[in-house]
Design a protein around this motif. Sequence first.
Motif, PDB file in Angstrom:
ATOM      1  N   GLU A   1      -5.922 -16.437   4.242  1.00  0.00           N
ATOM      2  CA  GLU A   1      -6.848 -15.363   4.602  1.00  0.00           C
ATOM      3  C   GLU A   1      -6.637 -14.091   3.781  1.00  0.00           C
ATOM      4  OE1 GLU A   1      -3.395 -15.117   7.639  1.00  0.00           O
ATOM      5  OE2 GLU A   1      -4.466 -16.631   6.444  1.00  0.00           O
ATOM      6  N   LEU A   2      -5.509 -13.983   3.045  1.00  0.00           N
ATOM      7  CA  LEU A   2      -5.235 -12.761   2.290  1.00  0.00           C
ATOM      8  C   LEU A   2      -5.725 -12.843   0.841  1.00  0.00           C
ATOM      9  CD1 LEU A   2      -1.643 -11.917   3.574  1.00  0.00           C
ATOM     10  CD2 LEU A   2      -3.838 -11.065   4.403  1.00  0.00           C
ATOM     11  N   ASN A   3      -5.927 -14.045   0.316  1.00  0.00           N
ATOM     12  CA  ASN A   3      -6.404 -14.235  -1.061  1.00  0.00           C
ATOM     13  C   ASN A   3      -5.511 -13.529  -2.085  1.00  0.00           C
ATOM     14  OD1 ASN A   3      -8.752 -15.763  -0.354  1.00  0.00           O
ATOM     15  ND2 ASN A   3      -9.749 -13.850   0.291  1.00  0.00           N
ATOM     16  N   LEU A   4      -4.208 -13.629  -1.895  1.00  0.00           N
ATOM     17  CA  LEU A   4      -3.263 -13.009  -2.841  1.00  0.00           C
ATOM     18  C   LEU A   4      -3.027 -13.953  -4.009  1.00  0.00           C
ATOM     19  CD1 LEU A   4      -0.663 -11.621  -0.259  1.00  0.00           C
ATOM     20  CD2 LEU A   4      -2.629 -10.439  -1.248  1.00  0.00           C
ATOM     21  N   ARG A   5      -2.663 -13.356  -5.143  1.00  0.00           N
ATOM     22  CA  ARG A   5      -2.375 -14.147  -6.346  1.00  0.00           C
ATOM     23  C   ARG A   5      -1.134 -13.579  -7.009  1.00  0.00           C
ATOM     24  NH1 ARG A   5      -3.456 -13.886 -11.851  1.00  0.00           N
ATOM     25  NH2 ARG A   5      -4.469 -11.845 -11.597  1.00  0.00           N
ATOM     26  N   VAL A   6      -0.198 -14.472  -7.350  1.00  0.00           N
ATOM     27  CA  VAL A   6       1.010 -14.030  -8.026  1.00  0.00           C
ATOM     28  C   VAL A   6       0.715 -13.885  -9.509  1.00  0.00           C
ATOM     29  CG1 VAL A   6       1.908 -16.380  -8.352  1.00  0.00           C
ATOM     30  CG2 VAL A   6       3.472 -14.444  -8.394  1.00  0.00           C
ATOM     31  N   CYS A   7       1.116 -12.752 -10.075  1.00  0.00           N
ATOM     32  CA  CYS A   7       0.871 -12.542 -11.501  1.00  0.00           C
ATOM     33  C   CYS A   7       2.140 -12.203 -12.265  1.00  0.00           C
ATOM     34  CB  CYS A   7      -0.184 -11.445 -11.695  1.00  0.00           C
ATOM     35  SG  CYS A   7       0.188  -9.898 -10.881  1.00  0.00           S
ATOM     36  N   ALA A   8       3.323 -12.176 -11.584  1.00  0.00           N
ATOM     37  CA  ALA A   8       4.597 -11.928 -12.288  1.00  0.00           C
ATOM     38  C   ALA A   8       5.739 -12.230 -11.317  1.00  0.00           C
ATOM     39  CB  ALA A   8       4.690 -10.483 -12.764  1.00  0.00           C
ATOM     40  N   GLY A   9       6.906 -12.523 -11.920  1.00  0.00           N
ATOM     41  CA  GLY A   9       8.130 -12.667 -11.123  1.00  0.00           C
ATOM     42  C   GLY A   9       8.190 -13.918 -10.266  1.00  0.00           C
ATOM     43  N   ASP A  10       7.769 -15.047 -10.822  1.00  0.00           N
ATOM     44  CA  ASP A  10       7.775 -16.292 -10.049  1.00  0.00           C
ATOM     45  C   ASP A  10       9.168 -16.641  -9.508  1.00  0.00           C
ATOM     46  OD1 ASP A  10       5.148 -16.466 -10.632  1.00  0.00           O
ATOM     47  OD2 ASP A  10       5.249 -18.309 -11.817  1.00  0.00           O
ATOM     48  N   ARG A  11      10.208 -16.309 -10.249  1.00  0.00           N
ATOM     49  CA  ARG A  11      11.553 -16.732  -9.821  1.00  0.00           C
ATOM     50  C   ARG A  11      12.058 -15.944  -8.598  1.00  0.00           C
ATOM     51  NH1 ARG A  11      12.638 -13.713 -14.616  1.00  0.00           N
ATOM     52  NH2 ARG A  11      14.252 -12.083 -14.346  1.00  0.00           N
ATOM     53  N   GLY A  12      11.315 -14.933  -8.165  1.00  0.00           N
ATOM     54  CA  GLY A  12      11.720 -14.185  -6.974  1.00  0.00           C
ATOM     55  C   GLY A  12      10.897 -14.508  -5.747  1.00  0.00           C
ATOM     56  N   LEU A  13      10.147 -15.612  -5.791  1.00  0.00           N
ATOM     57  CA  LEU A  13       9.272 -15.934  -4.662  1.00  0.00           C
ATOM     58  C   LEU A  13      10.041 -16.267  -3.378  1.00  0.00           C
ATOM     59  CD1 LEU A  13       6.441 -18.032  -6.366  1.00  0.00           C
ATOM     60  CD2 LEU A  13       6.376 -15.646  -5.602  1.00  0.00           C
ATOM     61  N   ASP A  14      11.313 -16.611  -3.507  1.00  0.00           N
ATOM     62  CA  ASP A  14      12.117 -16.907  -2.313  1.00  0.00           C
ATOM     63  C   ASP A  14      12.775 -15.657  -1.734  1.00  0.00           C
ATOM     64  OD1 ASP A  14      11.535 -19.605  -2.295  1.00  0.00           O
ATOM     65  OD2 ASP A  14      13.220 -20.118  -3.614  1.00  0.00           O
ATOM     66  N   ASN A  15      12.460 -14.489  -2.319  1.00  0.00           N
ATOM     67  CA  ASN A  15      13.026 -13.253  -1.762  1.00  0.00           C
ATOM     68  C   ASN A  15      12.607 -13.083  -0.302  1.00  0.00           C
ATOM     69  OD1 ASN A  15      14.071 -12.749  -4.260  1.00  0.00           O
ATOM     70  ND2 ASN A  15      12.695 -11.051  -4.774  1.00  0.00           N
ATOM     71  N   GLU A  16      13.548 -12.643   0.529  1.00  0.00           N
ATOM     72  CA  GLU A  16      13.273 -12.454   1.955  1.00  0.00           C
ATOM     73  C   GLU A  16      12.529 -11.144   2.191  1.00  0.00           C
ATOM     74  OE1 GLU A  16      15.748 -11.947   6.183  1.00  0.00           O
ATOM     75  OE2 GLU A  16      16.751 -12.696   4.373  1.00  0.00           O
ATOM     76  N   VAL A  17      11.499 -11.208   2.986  1.00  0.00           N
ATOM     77  CA  VAL A  17      10.708 -10.021   3.332  1.00  0.00           C
ATOM     78  C   VAL A  17      11.174  -9.503   4.694  1.00  0.00           C
ATOM     79  CG1 VAL A  17       8.413  -9.092   3.802  1.00  0.00           C
ATOM     80  CG2 VAL A  17       8.728 -10.858   2.039  1.00  0.00           C
ATOM     81  N   ARG A  18      11.649  -8.271   4.692  1.00  0.00           N
ATOM     82  CA  ARG A  18      12.099  -7.663   5.945  1.00  0.00           C
ATOM     83  C   ARG A  18      10.988  -6.896   6.632  1.00  0.00           C
ATOM     84  NH1 ARG A  18      13.776  -2.915   7.436  1.00  0.00           N
ATOM     85  NH2 ARG A  18      13.603  -2.084   5.326  1.00  0.00           N
ATOM     86  N   TRP A  19      10.088  -6.256   5.830  1.00  0.00           N
ATOM     87  CA  TRP A  19       9.008  -5.459   6.396  1.00  0.00           C
ATOM     88  C   TRP A  19       7.995  -5.157   5.299  1.00  0.00           C
ATOM     89  CZ3 TRP A  19       7.718  -5.452  11.083  1.00  0.00           C
ATOM     90  CH2 TRP A  19       6.856  -4.473  11.628  1.00  0.00           C
ATOM     91  N   VAL A  20       6.836  -4.607   5.688  1.00  0.00           N
ATOM     92  CA  VAL A  20       5.806  -4.167   4.739  1.00  0.00           C
ATOM     93  C   VAL A  20       5.768  -2.650   4.731  1.00  0.00           C
ATOM     94  CG1 VAL A  20       3.353  -4.189   4.180  1.00  0.00           C
ATOM     95  CG2 VAL A  20       4.447  -6.265   5.089  1.00  0.00           C
ATOM     96  N   HIS A  21       5.718  -2.087   3.519  1.00  0.00           N
ATOM     97  CA  HIS A  21       5.686  -0.625   3.382  1.00  0.00           C
ATOM     98  C   HIS A  21       4.573  -0.256   2.391  1.00  0.00           C
ATOM     99  CE1 HIS A  21       7.227   3.447   3.563  1.00  0.00           C
ATOM    100  NE2 HIS A  21       7.302   3.501   2.237  1.00  0.00           N
ATOM    101  N   VAL A  22       3.872   0.831   2.684  1.00  0.00           N
ATOM    102  CA  VAL A  22       2.788   1.302   1.805  1.00  0.00           C
ATOM    103  C   VAL A  22       3.188   2.661   1.239  1.00  0.00           C
ATOM    104  CG1 VAL A  22       0.362   1.954   1.641  1.00  0.00           C
ATOM    105  CG2 VAL A  22       1.057   0.078   3.170  1.00  0.00           C
ATOM    106  N   SER A  23       3.050   2.813  -0.079  1.00  0.00           N
ATOM    107  CA  SER A  23       3.389   4.093  -0.704  1.00  0.00           C
ATOM    108  C   SER A  23       2.662   4.218  -2.041  1.00  0.00           C
ATOM    109  CB  SER A  23       4.895   4.205  -0.944  1.00  0.00           C
ATOM    110  OG  SER A  23       5.199   5.408  -1.630  1.00  0.00           O
ATOM    111  N   GLU A  24       2.155   5.440  -2.290  1.00  0.00           N
ATOM    112  CA  GLU A  24       1.507   5.723  -3.563  1.00  0.00           C
ATOM    113  C   GLU A  24       2.315   6.719  -4.388  1.00  0.00           C
ATOM    114  OE1 GLU A  24      -0.860   4.143  -4.763  1.00  0.00           O
ATOM    115  OE2 GLU A  24      -1.865   3.186  -3.075  1.00  0.00           O
ATOM    116  N   THR A  25       3.527   7.013  -3.942  1.00  0.00           N
ATOM    117  CA  THR A  25       4.362   7.959  -4.700  1.00  0.00           C
ATOM    118  C   THR A  25       4.917   7.281  -5.943  1.00  0.00           C
ATOM    119  OG1 THR A  25       6.338   7.374  -3.446  1.00  0.00           O
ATOM    120  CG2 THR A  25       4.996   9.181  -2.589  1.00  0.00           C
TER     121      THR A  25
END
Length: 534
Positions: free
Chosen positions: A13-37
Motif C-alpha cells: 500500500e505504500l508503493n515504496l522503491r529502493v534506489c540505494a543501499g541494498d545491503r542495509g535492507l536488514d537494518n532494524e527500524v525502531r521508529w519513524v521520524h520526519v525532519s527537513e533540517t
Amino acid sequence: MTVTIAQVLALPELNLRVCAGDRGLDNEVRWVHVSETIDPTPWLRGGELLLTTGLKIDDPEQFGPYVHRLADAGLAGLGFGVGLGYDQVPGPLIQAAEERGLPVLEVPVDAPYVAISEAVSNLLAAERYDTIARAFDAQQALTAAAVESGRGGLVAEVSRALGGWAVLTDLAANVVRAHPAAAADRLPALLPDVMRTRERGIRSSGSVVGPTESVAIHTLGARGRMRGFLIAGVPGAASDYSRMVLAGAVALLSLEMERSQAARQQIRRLRADQLAQVLRGAVTGEVAAQHALAWDLDPAAVRVGVYFCAASRGSQVCDELNELMAEANLPGAVVAQEAGRQARVAVLVDGSETAAAALARLASVRPMVPLGLGDVVPIEQVGLSYRAATHAAEVGRAERRPVTRFDDLEALHMLIRAQSPQALAGFVRRVLGPLKQHDQGREGTLLATLSTFLTHNGHWNETAAELGIHRHTLRARIDRIEQITGRDLDSAYGRMELWLALLADSAADTDDQPVPEQGTGRAGRGSGPEQDRK
C-alpha cells in the motif's frame, strides 16, 4: 523478531522503491521520524526511518555530507519524498548512500508520511505482540520444567528458549548446572564480570556484548539474600524476548533456590540436634559414627571448632557458618549453644587443614568471633576435641586473637590432658567454689568481674570501661574477690590459678550443656554452674 527496512519496503500500500543501499535492507527500524533540517542528528537516537523531501538543501552536493551524518548517527534508512522539492532522488545522495550501505527508499508524492508512520507502527505493535506471546509460551515451558525436573530442567529449558546456552552457579560461582554441558567451560573467562555483578548486590545484573553473542549475568535470591547466578548467552544482540525469558527464569530459579534453602535449614536443624547429643556423649560411638558418615565425614578423623560470641549473635554466626561451609563445599554439622549472655557455636568438620582454614575465614570478620580448634580425633573421642576447642576459644577471646589451636597451648595442653575430669572439677570447686556460692542470686557479678579483669591482664582502666563501672567500684570488687578466694590478684601465681580454674570451669560447663530442643538447632538454658555464674 524485528521490523526491518525490507519489511517496510514490502508493504504494497505504500508503493515504496529502493534506489540505494541494498545491503542495509536488514537494518532494524525502531521508529519513524520526519525532519527537513539540514542536520537532524541531534534529534536522532539511532534505528529511525527518517522521512524527508530535501526542501532545505538547495545545493545537491550537500547531500553527500548529509547522508554521512545520518549514517554516523545510526540511521536505519532514509525515505526521500519526490515530486515536491525534487522530481527524483538526487544522484549525490544515492552515491553517498551506496558508499555507506544506507538504504534509501523513494516515496511517491501520493504516499502521505502519516501512512508510512502508521504502517511502521502497526508492524512494531505486531512484533511486540509476537514477542510477548513467544515469551509467554517460553515462560509456561520454564514453569513446567521447574515442576517436572527442578533446576536441571529449568536451565536446559532456558538454553533451548534462547537458542544459546545457560549456566547456573552457587554464590561462590561454582557450576551447579550447565546446558549444554560444554557451557561450563565459558565460566572462567566470565568470572571477573560475575564478581562485579555480585558486588552490586541482590537484584543486580550485568552483560558482556561480543561480536557474535551477548551474555547476561543475573543474581538469584530473595528476601535480600543472594543465592547464586544465572549466566546465559544468546546469539547476536540481546532482545526483548531474551530479556523476558531471562526475567521469568530468574524468578523461578530464585524461588527454587529459596525452597531448597528452606529444606537445607530443616536438615541443618536436624544435624544440630544430633551434633549436640554427640558432643555430650549422649549417643553410643556406633551411632556417632553413623551420624558422621551421614554428614560426609570420616569417623576416624574429625575436629571440633568452637566460636565464642554474644548470645544475641549466636543464630547469626550459626547461619553465617553454614553458608560459609556451603560455599566451600565443606561437609559437617553446626550447633549454637546459649548460656546466659554468651553463645558457643560448635562445628564438626573433617581433620584436614583445608577445613581449618575455611573456618578461620569466619573468625577474622568484624566484630571478631574467636575460634578455638580442638584436636583431630576419631568420632568416639569427639568430646575431647570439643573441650580442647572450648579452652582454645577462651584463650583466644582473652588474648583477642581470631584463631587459637589447642595444640599450640602447650602448658594448658599438658595440664588439661594430664588430669581426669573429676580432678579438674575438684580443682574448680576449691578455687572458685566460694566465689560461685557468693554469686548465687547476684547474676555472677564477681565472677564476671574476675574474668574481665584477668582477660585485660589486670589493667584497671580497661576492665572498668568494659564493665561500665567506676575504678573505685572495681577496686572494691577485686578486694572482695581476694577475700572470698584467698588469692592475691597482685600475684602472678594467684592470677594463674584463678585463670586456669575459669578455663576448666568453662570446659565443665561445656559438658553440662543441655541437648537443644528438637528442630531448633540451639541449646536451651540450663541450671548448671554456667547458668549460676552468668
